[in-house]
Design a protein around this motif. Sequence first.
Motif, PDB file in Angstrom:
ATOM      1  N   PHE A  58       0.860  -1.180   0.000  1.00  0.00           N
ATOM      2  CA  PHE A  58       0.000   0.000   0.000  1.00  0.00           C
ATOM      3  C   PHE A  58       0.897   1.231   0.000  1.00  0.00           C
ATOM      4  O   PHE A  58       1.904   1.263   0.689  1.00  0.00           O
ATOM      5  N   PRO A  59       0.580   2.250  -0.783  1.00  0.00           N
ATOM      6  CA  PRO A  59       1.441   3.439  -0.807  1.00  0.00           C
ATOM      7  C   PRO A  59       1.613   4.040   0.581  1.00  0.00           C
ATOM      8  O   PRO A  59       0.657   4.137   1.356  1.00  0.00           O
ATOM      9  N   ARG A  60       2.841   4.458   0.900  1.00  0.00           N
ATOM     10  CA  ARG A  60       3.111   5.089   2.199  1.00  0.00           C
ATOM     11  C   ARG A  60       3.371   6.589   2.050  1.00  0.00           C
ATOM     12  O   ARG A  60       3.286   7.336   3.023  1.00  0.00           O
ATOM     13  N   ASP A  61       3.696   7.010   0.842  1.00  0.00           N
ATOM     14  CA  ASP A  61       3.984   8.407   0.596  1.00  0.00           C
ATOM     15  C   ASP A  61       2.676   9.208   0.523  1.00  0.00           C
ATOM     16  O   ASP A  61       1.753   8.844  -0.207  1.00  0.00           O
ATOM     17  N   THR A  62       2.622  10.291   1.267  1.00  0.00           N
ATOM     18  CA  THR A  62       1.387  11.082   1.334  1.00  0.00           C
ATOM     19  C   THR A  62       0.965  11.609  -0.027  1.00  0.00           C
ATOM     20  O   THR A  62      -0.226  11.579  -0.384  1.00  0.00           O
ATOM     21  N   SER A  63       1.921  12.086  -0.818  1.00  0.00           N
ATOM     22  CA  SER A  63       1.574  12.623  -2.132  1.00  0.00           C
ATOM     23  C   SER A  63       1.003  11.546  -3.039  1.00  0.00           C
ATOM     24  O   SER A  63       0.093  11.805  -3.838  1.00  0.00           O
ATOM     25  N   ALA A  69      -6.271   9.202  -4.201  1.00  0.00           N
ATOM     26  CA  ALA A  69      -7.540   9.638  -3.615  1.00  0.00           C
ATOM     27  C   ALA A  69      -8.342  10.526  -4.563  1.00  0.00           C
ATOM     28  O   ALA A  69      -9.580  10.548  -4.510  1.00  0.00           O
ATOM     29  N   ARG A  70      -7.662  11.243  -5.447  1.00  0.00           N
ATOM     30  CA  ARG A  70      -8.377  12.095  -6.411  1.00  0.00           C
ATOM     31  C   ARG A  70      -9.184  11.277  -7.416  1.00  0.00           C
ATOM     32  O   ARG A  70     -10.058  11.808  -8.099  1.00  0.00           O
ATOM     33  N   ASN A  71      -8.851   9.994  -7.523  1.00  0.00           N
ATOM     34  CA  ASN A  71      -9.617   9.060  -8.356  1.00  0.00           C
ATOM     35  C   ASN A  71      -9.578   9.413  -9.842  1.00  0.00           C
ATOM     36  O   ASN A  71     -10.548   9.189 -10.579  1.00  0.00           O
ATOM     37  N   LYS A  72      -8.438   9.954 -10.284  1.00  0.00           N
ATOM     38  CA  LYS A  72      -8.293  10.351 -11.682  1.00  0.00           C
ATOM     39  C   LYS A  72      -7.223   9.547 -12.422  1.00  0.00           C
ATOM     40  O   LYS A  72      -6.964   9.808 -13.597  1.00  0.00           O
ATOM     41  N   SER A  73      -6.613   8.574 -11.759  1.00  0.00           N
ATOM     42  CA  SER A  73      -5.446   7.910 -12.334  1.00  0.00           C
ATOM     43  C   SER A  73      -5.832   6.681 -13.149  1.00  0.00           C
ATOM     44  O   SER A  73      -6.976   6.208 -13.113  1.00  0.00           O
ATOM     45  N   ILE A  74      -4.856   6.158 -13.876  1.00  0.00           N
ATOM     46  CA  ILE A  74      -5.033   4.936 -14.650  1.00  0.00           C
ATOM     47  C   ILE A  74      -4.790   3.706 -13.780  1.00  0.00           C
ATOM     48  O   ILE A  74      -5.462   2.688 -13.919  1.00  0.00           O
ATOM     49  N   ASP A  75      -3.830   3.804 -12.861  1.00  0.00           N
ATOM     50  CA  ASP A  75      -3.405   2.621 -12.111  1.00  0.00           C
ATOM     51  C   ASP A  75      -4.340   2.251 -10.970  1.00  0.00           C
ATOM     52  O   ASP A  75      -4.342   1.100 -10.523  1.00  0.00           O
ATOM     53  N   ALA A  76      -5.142   3.194 -10.450  1.00  0.00           N
ATOM     54  CA  ALA A  76      -6.062   2.891  -9.352  1.00  0.00           C
ATOM     55  C   ALA A  76      -7.342   3.705  -9.512  1.00  0.00           C
ATOM     56  O   ALA A  76      -7.307   4.887  -9.858  1.00  0.00           O
ATOM     57  N   TYR A  77      -8.455   3.045  -9.230  1.00  0.00           N
ATOM     58  CA  TYR A  77      -9.767   3.687  -9.337  1.00  0.00           C
ATOM     59  C   TYR A  77     -10.683   3.011  -8.319  1.00  0.00           C
ATOM     60  O   TYR A  77     -10.558   1.802  -8.073  1.00  0.00           O
ATOM     61  N   TYR A  78     -11.560   3.760  -7.697  1.00  0.00           N
ATOM     62  CA  TYR A  78     -12.433   3.166  -6.696  1.00  0.00           C
ATOM     63  C   TYR A  78     -13.864   3.667  -6.829  1.00  0.00           C
ATOM     64  O   TYR A  78     -14.124   4.759  -7.333  1.00  0.00           O
ATOM     65  N   HIS A  79     -14.781   2.818  -6.379  1.00  0.00           N
ATOM     66  CA  HIS A  79     -16.192   3.169  -6.278  1.00  0.00           C
ATOM     67  C   HIS A  79     -16.453   3.665  -4.862  1.00  0.00           C
ATOM     68  O   HIS A  79     -16.131   2.975  -3.893  1.00  0.00           O
ATOM     69  N   TRP A  80     -17.056   4.825  -4.726  1.00  0.00           N
ATOM     70  CA  TRP A  80     -17.325   5.369  -3.402  1.00  0.00           C
ATOM     71  C   TRP A  80     -18.158   4.417  -2.561  1.00  0.00           C
ATOM     72  O   TRP A  80     -17.902   4.252  -1.365  1.00  0.00           O
ATOM     73  N   ASN A  81     -19.155   3.771  -3.169  1.00  0.00           N
ATOM     74  CA  ASN A  81     -20.040   2.907  -2.384  1.00  0.00           C
ATOM     75  C   ASN A  81     -19.366   1.616  -1.929  1.00  0.00           C
ATOM     76  O   ASN A  81     -19.919   0.884  -1.097  1.00  0.00           O
TER      77      ASN A  81
END
Length: 413
Positions: A58-63, A69-81
């Motif tokens: 899991f990423p440890r770097d805050t940035s 968390a912005r949910n705009k990337s290619i490598d990770a995406y999440y559903h709020w629900n």
Amino acid sequence: MPKTVIVLGAGMVGVSVALHLRRRGHDVLLVDRQQPGEGASFGNGGLIQREAVHPHPFPRDTSEILRIARNKSIDAYYHWNALPALTTPLLRYWWNSEPHRYAKIAEAYAKLIETCLDEHYAFARGTDAMPLLRPIGWIRMFSDEKTLAAAVAKAEEGHRTHGVNFKVLDSQALAAAEPHLLKTRHGAIHWTDPVSVSDPHGLVMAYARLFLEEGGRFVTGDAASLVRSGAGWQVQTADGPAEAEQAVIALGAFADKVTKPLGYAPATFGKRGYHRHFHMQGNAVLNRPILDTESAFLLAPMRAGVRLTTGAEFAGVDEPPTPVQLARAEPVARTLLPLGEPVEREPWMGVRPCTADMLPIIGKFPGQQGLWCAFGHAHQGFTLGPTTGRLIAEMMDGETPFIDPEPYRADRF
């Protein structure tokens, strides 16, 4: 003495478990709701990853966390629900990724990875599986010197501690290796040990044919119907109820549908992933799989075309597909390679079965006689199927396993 065994799940892990047990003389019934290899084993990068001695932390770097968390990337995406149900396992995943804890986990993980090529070749040699295995490795590309240098330092550590082999390519060597790249990159690491598989589903099917040819049986059925039957186990199949002395749960991300009713709920979660194949324009070719660090997706040459794969989508395992990451990745991929039209009308989606401590669950089911676990391999079920199959078979036969199974035991949760 020979045993009767039901293996639930016919992906790479389940097929491998079934084949190892059958080769030891056991009467084995392989059960799945689909045909072999049609779950998560169908869609992946097609790599047997001998270099992957470190699991994904899991990423440890805050940035980095804020970027995701912005949910705009290619490598990770999440559903709020989906986040409420994922909160506990993801927090444990973050906790286990602390550097000191992660170092111990990675050491145990590497013990499995180090065996992967030998165990696959033990199945494939002399069979129709062998032509699917291409010992060409894969390439990770970098846009700048700093990022490349850091990756090379980590690769050198992997070579010293776990025998991982690689070559460093400068921009000219990379262009020579992949002459149809449309962008120049500063350099690359060519991981030379991994085997690229031209048809991942075809490889699972080839191993499944070995199982059947050697006297194993396959039938479609409902794994969730598993119940205790006397001293053994029973499951409902298309041929009626089937019973056996022992059972193995190799259901990947859907294992909890069987484990929870039996009182076992480890901290697991699913990472959904997508792929789609594309034709190449003109006479352009891709010689080996490539991953562009800046873009964070894999492009791999397959029988069906060039496969574009995505990172992790965090969503309910039963929710409809939402190929957002693939839509983000495709235009970027077209700037790297001269991709033509897609091969399929719709993308494929599957679910990777992950644990909060990044280690698979391999061993006896807690509190249930004659029941075994073989799931939770995250990104490496395709790589580790034959290794897991051998480990489970040796444990079920009361032998001293060729790898110490202690770190993977089910009751650690």
